[in-house]
Design an enzyme around this catalytic site. Structure first.
Site, mmCIF file in Angstrom:
data_model
loop_
_atom_site.group_PDB
_atom_site.id
_atom_site.type_symbol
_atom_site.label_atom_id
_atom_site.label_comp_id
_atom_site.label_asym_id
_atom_site.label_seq_id
_atom_site.Cartn_x
_atom_site.Cartn_y
_atom_site.Cartn_z
ATOM 1 N N VAL A 294 35.520 36.503 32.047
ATOM 2 C CA VAL A 294 34.839 35.367 31.432
ATOM 3 C C VAL A 294 34.820 34.253 32.467
ATOM 4 O O VAL A 294 35.873 33.846 32.976
ATOM 5 C CB VAL A 294 35.555 34.892 30.164
ATOM 6 C CG1 VAL A 294 34.831 33.687 29.573
ATOM 7 C CG2 VAL A 294 35.641 36.014 29.143
ATOM 8 N N ASN A 497 32.207 46.156 54.480
ATOM 9 C CA ASN A 497 31.872 47.352 55.246
ATOM 10 C C ASN A 497 30.882 47.065 56.371
ATOM 11 O O ASN A 497 31.115 46.184 57.188
ATOM 12 C CB ASN A 497 31.368 48.441 54.302
ATOM 13 C CG ASN A 497 32.389 48.811 53.248
ATOM 14 O OD1 ASN A 497 33.585 48.770 53.506
ATOM 15 N ND2 ASN A 497 31.947 49.146 52.056
ATOM 16 N N GLY A 548 39.132 33.010 40.247
ATOM 17 C CA GLY A 548 39.709 31.870 39.548
ATOM 18 C C GLY A 548 40.232 30.795 40.469
ATOM 19 O O GLY A 548 40.143 30.890 41.699
#
Length: 604
Positions: A294, A497, A548
Site C-alpha cells: 500500500v 542486470n 518506505g
C-alpha cells in the site's frame, strides 16, 4: 587604498622576479599586464593553459564484490580517468539486485538462488576488471552512446557464447544417449501449468470457465550481466563529474541530444514519490492475498518536502493504531451474523505490527481489502486528513503471485478464487467504492492481455493501470519502436542486470510518445547508491517507487530527491507537474489529449 594595494603587489612581483634574474624590461611588462602576486599569477596561467589540455579519458575500471542493504552480494564499479596526465578516481556506483523469489519459496529454491547470485556477482567482477577494463580504456567518459554501444556488443557476444555452450552440451547428451541405446522416455504424468486434472465421477469440477494462457517462461538472466548495467551507470556518473554538472542534468542533456528535442532540458519536473506505507503479508494467519504493497502519493500541489512530511505523519498514526489493537476499527456491522461472529473473536482484528520490511515500511496483514482501507481512512481522519483530497493511494496487487494454475483462477483471499474476467469486475467495484485509489500495479498477470485491455477501457480514466512484473526486462521491452507489454497506463522500469543508460533514454522516449507514463522503481535488493533518483529526474519520470521511509538504503534516495528539489527551486528550473489519466475507451481521442485531472487538495 585599492591603488596602494596594487602598487604593493607590483613591488612584490618585481622583488620576486629580480631574485629570479628576470630581465628588467620583462619585469616591467609583467607588472603592467599582471598586477598580481606571483602565486596569483601562476594560478591564472595554470587556469588559462588548462583549457588547452587533453580531455579526460578512462584509464581504469575496478570491479569488486560489496554488500547491498539486506546483506546480499552485489557489484561496485569504480571509474578512474587520466586528468591532466594524472590518474584520478572519479566516481563509483553500486548496482541493485532484483530478486524474483516469491515470499513463500521453498528453502531449496532460496539456496539455489543465493548460489546463482553469488556466481553472477563473481563473474561480473571478473568482466569489469579484465575485458571491460581493456575495452573501454582511452574512451572519453562523456561519450555515453559509444560506451553503451560497445557494452551492448560485448553482452551480445557473451549471450552467443552461452548459447553455443548449451547447444554443444545438448549434442553431447544426445550422442551419449544414442551410444547407450536408452529406451525413449515415457511422458511425464505431471499436469502442466494452466490445466486441471480430470475430476472423479460424481465430484463437482472447479475448472475455470475457459482455459487461461499458461505462464510465460521467466526472462533468462545471463550470469555476470550486472557488469553491463554497473559500468554504463558508472560511466554516466563519471561524465557528469567531468562536465561539472549533477547527474540528473547530465542525463537530461543526453536525452535531449539523443531524441533531438526542441525544448530546453533546463526546466525539469520532479517525479512524484510512491511511498510504501504497508507491506501486507500473503501468508497465514491473515487472509488477504490481493494486496502486496500500500503506497501513499502526495498531491502535486504540495512541495516534495511537504508531501514527505505528510506521509510521515500518516505513518506515525498507522504505527500507533497497529500497536494499539483496541483502537483498531473492526468489520462493519452490516455484515450480519457473520460480521457479528467475526467481531466477537480475535481473528476479526488485523494482524498487528510485526517488523520493518526490507522495503522500509510497516509489515502487517488483513482479512479483506475493505478492512485495510478502513484502517487507512481512520489513520488519516485522526490527523485531520482526507484520502482522495490530501493524499492518494496506490496498491501493488502483484497478481502474478496469486494464480492457482490448477484452478485457473486468482486466489485473492484464502480459499476465495476469481477468474481473470471476475478480477476486472472486482477492480471496477473497488475503484468506484474507493476513488482515492489512483493507481493499481500488476492487477493481472501479463499473460491475461485481453483482460488488461478490458480493465484499461473500464478504469483508465479513473486510475493508472501500471505494469511492473507484467512488463518484461528493459532490454526486451522495445521491439520495433513498440512496447512489448499488455495495454496499460505506464510501466515500472528497474535499473538492473544488463540495462544501459542509453536503453532507458530511448525507452522513456517511446513510452512518452505512446501516452505511457514512466515509473522508476527500486529493486528488492537495494543499495545505498542514490543514482536512481537522478535517473528519474533526468528522464522526466512521472513517479518514483523507492519503498518506505525507513532503512538507510531507502531513506538516502528520498534525501537525494529533496536535495534536487531544493537545487531546482533555487535555480528556478522546477516545472510544475500534473496527474492526468488516459481515457482508453475513447478511441477517437487525440494521442496527446489526456483526461480527468485530479482535483487540487485543500490547503493546510
Amino acid at each position: 587604498m585599492e591603488a596602494g594595494g596594487r602598487r604593493a603587489r607590483r613591488r612584490e612581483a618585481a622583488e620576486y622576479y629580480r631574485g629570479q634574474r628576470v630581465p628588467e624590461r620583462m619585469e616591467e611588462a609583467l607588472n603592467a599586464l599582471f598586477p598580481l602576486s606571483p602565486g596569483d599569477l601562476y594560478g591564472e596561467l595554470a587556469n588559462y593553459l588548462s583549457k588547452y589540455s587533453k580531455a579526460p579519458v578512462i584509464c581504469k575500471l575496478v570491479g569488486r564484490k560489496v554488500l547491498d542493504g539486506v546483506g546480499q552480494p552485489t557489484l561496485e564499479v569504480e571509474i578512474y580517468c587520466t586528468v591532466k596526465n594524472y590518474e584520478k578516481r572519479i566516481c563509483s556506483t553500486v548496482m541493485s539486485f532484483h530478486s524474483q523469489i516469491p515470499e513463500n519459496a521453498l528453502p531449496e529454491k532460496i539456496e539455489a538462488e543465493e548460489k546463482e547470485r553469488n556466481d553472477s556477482v563473481n563473474t561480473a567482477v571478473e568482466w569489469v576488471n579484465e575485458s571491460l577494463n581493456t575495452m573501454l580504456r582511452d574512451l572519453e567518459p562523456t561519450d555515453q552512446c559509444q560506451v553503451d554501444k560497445m557494452l551492448g556488443e560485448y553482452f551480445t557476444n557473451k549471450v552467443e557464447e552461452k548459447k553455443n555452450i548449451q547447444r554443444q552440451e545438448e549434442e553431447e547428451e544426445e550422442e551419449a544417449e544414442a551410444t547407450l541405446a536408452l529406451p525413449p522416455r515415457a511422458p511425464s504424468p505431471a499436469t502442466p501449468p494452466g490445466k486441471k486434472k480430470s475430476a472423479k465421477p460424481g465430484k463437482k469440477s472447479s475448472v475455470a470457465e475457459r482455459p487461461i494462457p499458461p505462464a510465460e517462461p521467466a526472462d533468462p538472466v545471463l550470469c555476470g550481466s550486472l557488469a553491463i548495467g554497473g559500468t554504463s551507470l558508472a560511466i554516466a556518473k563519471a561524465g557528469a563529474t567531468i562536465s561539472h554538472v549533477p547527474l540528473y542534468s547530465h542525463i537530461a542533456l543526453l536525452k535531449h541530444d539523443q531524441s533531438q528535442l526542441q525544448e530546453s532540458p533546463e526546466e525539469m519536473t520532479l517525479p512524484l514519490p510512491m511511498v510504501t506505507l504497508l507491506n501486507c503479508e500473503k501468508m497465514s494467519p491473515s487472509k488477504l492475498k490481493l494486496v502486496k504493497e500500500v503506497m501513499l502519493i502526495p498531491p502535486v500541489q504540495l512541495s516534495l518536502k511537504q508531501g514527505i512530511e505528510r506521509v510521515l505523519d500518516i505513518q506515525k498514526e498507522m504505527t500507533r493504531l497497529l500497536e494499539s489493537p483496541g483502537k483498531m476499527p473492526g468489520p462493519q456491522p452490516a455484515d450480519g451474523k457473520k460480521g457479528r461472529a467475526q467481531n466477537s473473536g480475535k481473528k476479526s482484528l488485523p494482524q498487528f505490527l510485526k517488523r520493518i520490511s526490507h522495503l522500509g515500511c510497516l509489515t502487517t496483514g488483513y482479512d479483506d481489502v475493505e478492512q485495510l482501507l478502513l484502517v487507512m481512512q481512520t489513520a488519516c481522519s485522526n490527523i485531520g486528513l482526507e484520502l482522495g483530497t490530501d493524499v492518494y493511494l496506490a496498491i501493488n496487487c502483484a497478481a502474478h503471485e496469486l494464480m492457482d494454475y490448477d484452478k485457473g483462477k486468482y486466489e485473492i483471499l484464502t480459499g476465495t478464487f476469481k477468474s481473470p474476467d471476475e478480477m476486472v469486475a472486482m477492480y471496477g467495484e473497488l475503484i468506484d467504492k474507493f476513488p482515492f485509489i489512483i493507481a493499481l500495479i500488476d492487477p493481472l498477470r501479463k499473460e491475461d492481455r485481453e483482460q488488461w485491455s478490458n480493465i484499461c477501457c473500464a478504469l483508465g480514466s479513473k486510475c493508472y493501470l501500471i505494469a511492473e512484473d507484467a512488463a518484461t526486462c528493459i532490454s526486451k521491452l522495445k521491439t520495433d519502436q513498440n512496447i512489448n507489454t499488455p495495454v496499460c497506463s505506464g510501466v515500472v522500469l528497474k535499473y538492473v542486470n544488463e540495462t544501459k543508460v542509453s536503453d532507458l533514454i530511448e525507452l522513456t522516449g517511446i513510452l512518452h510518445g505512446q501516452r505511457h507514463i514512466t515509473i522508476l522503481g527500486s529493486p528488492d535488493g537495494e543499495s545505498s547508491d542514490d543514482s536512481l533518483v537522478d535517473l528519474a529526474v533526468g528522464l522526466g519520470a512521472r513517479f518514483i517507487k523507492l519503498g518506505g521511509l525507513s532503512r538507510g538504503e531507502r531513506v538516502t534516495k528520498y534525501n537525494r530527491l529533496l536535495a534536487i528539489e531544493e537545487e531546482l527551486a533555487k535555480n528556478r528550473n522546477l516545472r510544475e507537474t500534473k496527474l492526468e489519466f488516459v481515457a482508453f475507451a475513447e478511441e477517437s481521442q487525440p494521442e496527446n489529449q489526456l483526461s480527468d485531472e485530479l482535483p487540487p487538495p485543500e490547503q493546510d
